[in-house]
Design a protein around this motif. Structure first.
Motif, PDB file in Angstrom:
ATOM      1  N   LYS A 171       4.556   6.906  -3.064  1.00 39.21           N
ATOM      2  CA  LYS A 171       3.758   5.471  -3.203  1.00 39.21           C
ATOM      3  C   LYS A 171       2.367   6.010  -3.482  1.00 39.21           C
ATOM      4  CE  LYS A 171       6.779   2.576  -1.048  1.00 39.21           C
ATOM      5  NZ  LYS A 171       7.917   3.143  -1.613  1.00 39.21           N
ATOM      6  N   ASP A 211      -2.785  15.436  -5.883  1.00 38.47           N
ATOM      7  CA  ASP A 211      -2.865  16.448  -6.784  1.00 38.47           C
ATOM      8  C   ASP A 211      -3.591  17.699  -5.944  1.00 38.47           C
ATOM      9  OD1 ASP A 211      -2.741  18.063  -8.929  1.00 38.47           O
ATOM     10  OD2 ASP A 211      -3.720  16.952 -10.189  1.00 38.47           O
ATOM     11  N   TYR A 223      -6.677  16.303  -3.557  1.00 40.89           N
ATOM     12  CA  TYR A 223      -7.206  14.880  -3.970  1.00 40.89           C
ATOM     13  C   TYR A 223      -5.915  14.050  -3.792  1.00 40.89           C
ATOM     14  CZ  TYR A 223     -10.679  17.719  -6.269  1.00 40.89           C
ATOM     15  OH  TYR A 223     -11.827  18.600  -6.431  1.00 40.89           O
ATOM     16  N   ARG A 224      -6.463  12.877  -3.425  1.00 43.14           N
ATOM     17  CA  ARG A 224      -5.526  11.776  -3.330  1.00 43.14           C
ATOM     18  C   ARG A 224      -6.147  10.481  -3.880  1.00 43.14           C
ATOM     19  NH1 ARG A 224      -4.064  12.456   1.621  1.00 43.14           N
ATOM     20  NH2 ARG A 224      -5.414  10.865   2.870  1.00 43.14           N
ATOM     21  N   LYS A 225      -5.261   9.773  -4.746  1.00 44.85           N
ATOM     22  CA  LYS A 225      -5.853   8.528  -5.084  1.00 44.85           C
ATOM     23  C   LYS A 225      -5.051   7.337  -4.340  1.00 44.85           C
ATOM     24  CE  LYS A 225      -7.135   5.688  -8.539  1.00 44.85           C
ATOM     25  NZ  LYS A 225      -8.552   5.498  -8.719  1.00 44.85           N
ATOM     26  N   SER A 226      -6.107   6.745  -3.674  1.00 48.81           N
ATOM     27  CA  SER A 226      -5.474   5.720  -2.933  1.00 48.81           C
ATOM     28  C   SER A 226      -6.080   4.474  -3.569  1.00 48.81           C
ATOM     29  CB  SER A 226      -6.121   5.716  -1.444  1.00 48.81           C
ATOM     30  OG  SER A 226      -7.268   5.919  -1.530  1.00 48.81           O
ATOM     31  N   GLY A 227      -5.715   3.165  -2.933  1.00 50.59           N
ATOM     32  CA  GLY A 227      -6.078   1.974  -3.745  1.00 50.59           C
ATOM     33  C   GLY A 227      -7.519   1.390  -3.254  1.00 50.59           C
ATOM     34  N   LYS A 228      -7.575   0.283  -2.905  1.00 52.70           N
ATOM     35  CA  LYS A 228      -8.989  -0.441  -2.900  1.00 52.70           C
ATOM     36  C   LYS A 228      -9.901   0.295  -1.917  1.00 52.70           C
ATOM     37  CE  LYS A 228      -7.025  -4.928  -3.872  1.00 52.70           C
ATOM     38  NZ  LYS A 228      -6.361  -6.119  -3.336  1.00 52.70           N
ATOM     39  N   THR A 267      -2.152   0.933  -2.408  1.00 56.23           N
ATOM     40  CA  THR A 267      -2.264   1.591  -3.636  1.00 56.23           C
ATOM     41  C   THR A 267      -1.092   1.438  -4.599  1.00 56.23           C
ATOM     42  OG1 THR A 267      -1.512   3.430  -2.593  1.00 56.23           O
ATOM     43  CG2 THR A 267      -3.658   3.430  -2.352  1.00 56.23           C
ATOM     44  N   GLU A 268      -0.244   1.008  -4.085  1.00 58.50           N
ATOM     45  CA  GLU A 268       0.962   0.664  -5.006  1.00 58.50           C
ATOM     46  C   GLU A 268       0.691  -0.392  -6.176  1.00 58.50           C
ATOM     47  OE1 GLU A 268       5.745   0.329  -4.022  1.00 58.50           O
ATOM     48  OE2 GLU A 268       4.208  -0.637  -2.659  1.00 58.50           O
ATOM     49  N   GLU A 269      -0.257  -1.074  -5.745  1.00 57.40           N
ATOM     50  CA  GLU A 269      -0.685  -2.364  -6.474  1.00 57.40           C
ATOM     51  C   GLU A 269      -1.416  -2.008  -7.782  1.00 57.40           C
ATOM     52  OE1 GLU A 269      -2.682  -4.728  -3.751  1.00 57.40           O
ATOM     53  OE2 GLU A 269      -0.806  -5.177  -2.558  1.00 57.40           O
ATOM     54  N   GLN A 270      -2.201  -0.812  -7.476  1.00 56.34           N
ATOM     55  CA  GLN A 270      -3.082  -0.096  -8.547  1.00 56.34           C
ATOM     56  C   GLN A 270      -2.411   0.624  -9.579  1.00 56.34           C
ATOM     57  OE1 GLN A 270      -6.224  -0.647  -7.864  1.00 56.34           O
ATOM     58  NE2 GLN A 270      -5.410  -2.018  -6.173  1.00 56.34           N
ATOM     59  N   PHE A 287      -2.537   3.618 -11.345  1.00 56.31           N
ATOM     60  CA  PHE A 287      -3.495   4.714 -11.134  1.00 56.31           C
ATOM     61  C   PHE A 287      -2.923   5.969 -11.813  1.00 56.31           C
ATOM     62  CE2 PHE A 287      -1.316   6.387  -7.879  1.00 56.31           C
ATOM     63  CZ  PHE A 287      -0.905   5.521  -6.765  1.00 56.31           C
ATOM     64  N   GLU A 311      -4.559   8.123 -14.559  1.00 54.46           N
ATOM     65  CA  GLU A 311      -5.795   8.488 -14.392  1.00 54.46           C
ATOM     66  C   GLU A 311      -5.809  10.028 -13.639  1.00 54.46           C
ATOM     67  OE1 GLU A 311      -8.039   6.045 -11.521  1.00 54.46           O
ATOM     68  OE2 GLU A 311      -7.025   4.429 -12.239  1.00 54.46           O
ATOM     69  N   ILE A 351      -6.652  12.577 -11.194  1.00 58.35           N
ATOM     70  CA  ILE A 351      -6.793  12.295  -9.851  1.00 58.35           C
ATOM     71  C   ILE A 351      -7.730  13.473  -9.302  1.00 58.35           C
ATOM     72  CG2 ILE A 351      -5.556  12.613  -7.371  1.00 58.35           C
ATOM     73  CD1 ILE A 351      -3.043  11.885  -9.283  1.00 58.35           C
ATOM     74  N   ASN A 399     -11.586  10.973  -4.946  1.00 59.97           N
ATOM     75  CA  ASN A 399     -10.106  11.154  -4.562  1.00 59.97           C
ATOM     76  C   ASN A 399     -10.131  12.207  -3.662  1.00 59.97           C
ATOM     77  OD1 ASN A 399      -9.744   8.904  -5.881  1.00 59.97           O
ATOM     78  ND2 ASN A 399      -8.826  10.001  -7.588  1.00 59.97           N
TER      79      ASN A 399
END
Lengths: 94, 356, 270
Positions: A3, A7, A69-74, C8-11, C13, C16, C18, C23
């Protein structure tokens, strides 16, 4: 499945190829390279694109060679600093 | 004139430690110097906030000194011979890491557990290194209660100046005897020489400070050794201290340090009453040893009698100094016996005048 | 599941890049120097060094912390930690730390010692420092073997365990029993917080870090001695791969040296 998209960046010249990160990774994302670094060690590499940025590899690494690194939401700011390492422990269980 | 008091040598030393601005004392009781820890426990913290801690052993004490001196503070310990032996490992580390501190040995008779009576049997240990490796302590030998006090301040100043451990080598008699002492004024705590090398917490404006004696690369280790030796050479050139007594017209020289020198002053007087031209040289710094004065006088006199409360230790340095230019004889008592002036004079007459 | 992760699931991304600053979630602390660690591959020392320096960075206490290095494999600890440090004689780290904290009572002083240093030659200093309740943190790395001198028996070597000086296994009848220093110091009134942790997996690493964080907080509050035993590995001298060694930690060492707090501050017990 994942989910969260993560990286890692590895300082391969400092890696000693101990493999502790490989067994620590819940996703099977990393393995040792066939190649060797200047020290003569097989270094770790990403073999799959399924990293969740859980940090487990970096936590067990004795030589501090891994940046995560971690891409998270808002609420990016929640994970944007190192001081939130503890807060995100829950990631380990997924 | 400073404050006058009648004090025991050990107490004068402790009082001087407070007045010299000592920051911390770590020690372990042992006869004949336990008064130092007792006096400081009673007096120090109220007056200057000086830290006084009874450690679990001499081994712990000397390593506490390492820590406190490494943190840039004026630290000292005191003990007597068996305790000083226990400290030798730590003293070697302190000398190698170049930490200024003061170590007091109120020498008692040995070897082994020995006796609690006064002795000078630790001369070799004090002046030749004592622990492992090539290093030197600056060694001061008081022969009065006054000097027990004065050498504390001098010792701290020399330690700070050269970043080197200083030892006061006294003996049980100097430690226990009571005399009039003029005390110096209270000095600022910690001394005045800045210690930018100390571990006080790394601030953003400087590199980290590391106190260590480990240099695994032999080239690096040799470099450190050469630097230490250069420092010892400088100390040898600049810090020699000795006292002479009636040497101007002397045909014979007595030499002794500490308590022995007090006795030998009397011998000089007794001898002069009998018409013998005797003088006395009293080394005050045992390292750096006052070799030059012995060398100079060696061509002018008929002989030197070295008197010690041991089996003959300083006499080796005297012999090295005179380079064979005059006869150097030795008289010593051991096991805690203090020689009398009469027996020394008898020996002097026997060896030099009667040719026995 | 963490709230932020669900969102984050809604994004969108996935395409992109990372690896950008915003991040970043884990990075070597700046308080750890760039010098390559001399430890063998997989050695737990590196992890504990890093954790200590992470805590120093996160709590912003670099100018307050003074470390004391031991004699043993970690003798060069001061090369890696960008803080003021002193290198102590073998076993004497807690005495050195006592000297420092007594003259600099507002600093945060820790020792870093192995099982030979702390539990053999330094037993007296360790016990008395804890008994005086010196306001320092003692980090005790227990890997049940002498590492630097290449694999001799340690006071903490398990019964039956083979080392170069117990080649037929540690015979407790002639070689004595493993010494549980952490249990001992937990009995002393001077200690405030005593815990046994490990670094053989990510979960234990996190707990060890938590223990270090807590300890420095207690030191700031001048609570007394904090003592953290870290059950660690020695792949080279155990003659195992690092992965096997960590398995040995899990299966053999931890059952003998159970993890967890041995002494928790009274006010935190509810």
């Amino acid at each position: 499945m994942a989910k969260v998209k993560g990286d890692i960046v590895v300082d391969i010249e400092k890696c000693k190829g101990c493999e502790l990160c490989v067994v620590a990774c819940p996703q099977g994302t990393i393995a040792l390279s066939d190649k060797i670094n200047k020290k003569g060690y097989h270094y770790m590499v990403k073999i799959k694109d399924n990293c969740t940025g859980c940090e487990n590899c970096a936590l067990v690494c004795p030589d501090a060679v891994i940046t995560v690194y971690r891409k998270s939401g808002k609420k990016k700011e929640k994970v944007a600093t190192i001081s939130n390492v503890q807060k995100d422990m829950t990631l380990e269980v997924n | 004139m400073g404050e006058l008091r009648l004090m025991k040598g050990n107490e004068a030393l402790a009082e001087a430690a407070i007045r010299a601005g000592c920051d911390a004392y770590f020690g372990y009781p042992i006869t004949p110097q336990s008064e130092v820890l007792e006096y400081l426990s009673r007096e120090a913290s109220n007056r200057t906030g000086m830290i006084v801690l009874q450690a679990e052993s001499e081994v712990a004490s000397i390593n506490m000194i390492y820590g406190a001196a490494g943190a840039g503070k004026r630290a000292m310990t005191s003990s007597s011979s068996p305790g000083i032996s226990l400290m030798q490992e730590g003293i070697s580390y302190i000398a190698a890491a170049e930490l200024p501190c003061l170590i007091v040995n109120v020498n008692r008779g040995g070897p082994g557990l020995g006796t609690i009576q006064p002795s000078q049997g630790d001369y070799f240990q004090a002046t030749k290194g004592g622990g492992h490796g090539d290093y030197k302590l600056i060694v001061l030998a008081p022969s009065s209660v006054q000097e027990m006090a004065d050498f504390v301040r001098l010792g701290f100043d020399l330690a700070d100046k050269y970043r080197n451990p200083v030892m006061i080598l006294a003996d049980g008699a100097i430690g226990q005897m009571m005399e009039k002492v003029e005390l110096f004024e209270q000095q600022p705590k910690g001394g005045t020489i800045p210690k930018p090398w100390a571990t006080t917490g790394k601030t953003k404006d400087r590199e980290r400070n590391i106190i260590t004696s480990l240099h695994i690369d032999p080239r690096e280790m040799e470099k450190i050794n050469l630097r230490l030796q250069a420092k010892y050479k400088e100390i040898q050139e600049k810090e020699v201290r000795y006292e002479t007594f009636k040497v101007e017209d002397a045909e014979y020289i007595l030499t002794a340090f500490g308590l022995g020198a007090r006795i030998c002053k009397k011998v000089v007087e007794l001898g002069r009453e009998k018409g013998y031209k005797i003088g006395l040289i009293r080394p005050i710094t045992l390292f750096p040893f006052p070799s030059k004065i012995f060398k100079e006088i060696s061509t002018k006199v008929k002989g030197i009698l070295d008197v010690e409360m041991n089996a003959g230790q300083m006499v080796e340095d005297v012999r090295l100094s005179v380079e064979g230019k005059t006869k150097v004889e030795f008289y010593g008592r051991m096991g805690g016996i203090i020689p009398t002036p009469e027996e020394i004079l008898d020996y002097f007459e026997k060896i030099f005048l009667k040719g026995e | 599941m963490d709230e932020s992760i669900v969102r984050t699931e809604e994004q969108e991304f996935l395409e992109e890049d990372i690896c950008v600053a915003e991040n970043l979630v884990y990075k070597k602390p700046k308080t750890l120097t760039d010098i390559d660690l001399h430890y063998c591959p997989g050695c737990g020392h590196g992890v504990v060094h890093r954790l200590l320096m992470e805590v120093v960075e996160e709590m912003d206490i670099q100018d307050k912390v003074i470390g004391v290095a031991p004699v043993g494999c970690a003798v060069f600890a001061y090369n890696y930690m960008d803080i003021d440090m002193q290198e102590a004689a073998h076993g004497r780290a807690t005495a050195v730390a006592t000297g420092i904290i007594r003259v600099l009572p507002d600093k945060l002083v820790f020792t870093y010692q192995g099982d030979g240093d702390l539990a053999a030659i330094g037993t007296a200093e360790t016990l008395h420092t804890c008994n005086r309740g010196e306001n320092i943190l003692i980090v005790f790395i227990n890997n049940a073997v002498y590492g630097m001198t290449s694999g001799q028996m340690a006071p903490t070597t398990l019964p039956g365990m083979v080392t170069t000086t117990s080649p037929f296994g540690r015979d407790v009848k002639t070689m004595g029993y493993p010494l549980k220093m952490t249990d001992l110091v937990a009995q002393l009134p001077g200690t405030y917080y005593v815990t046994r942790q490990a670094v053989n997996n990510a979960s234990n690493v996190r707990k060890t870090k938590k223990a270090i964080q807590k300890s420095f907080q207690y030191l700031q509050q001048k609570k007394g001695t904090c003592f953290i035993e870290v059950v660690s590995n020695c792949p080279s001298n155990w003659k195992m791969t690092p992965v096997e060694a960590n398995k040995f930690v899990e299966e053999k060492l931890i059952p003998f040296y159970p993890l967890g707090d041995l002494k928790v501050p009274k006010e935190e017990l509810k």
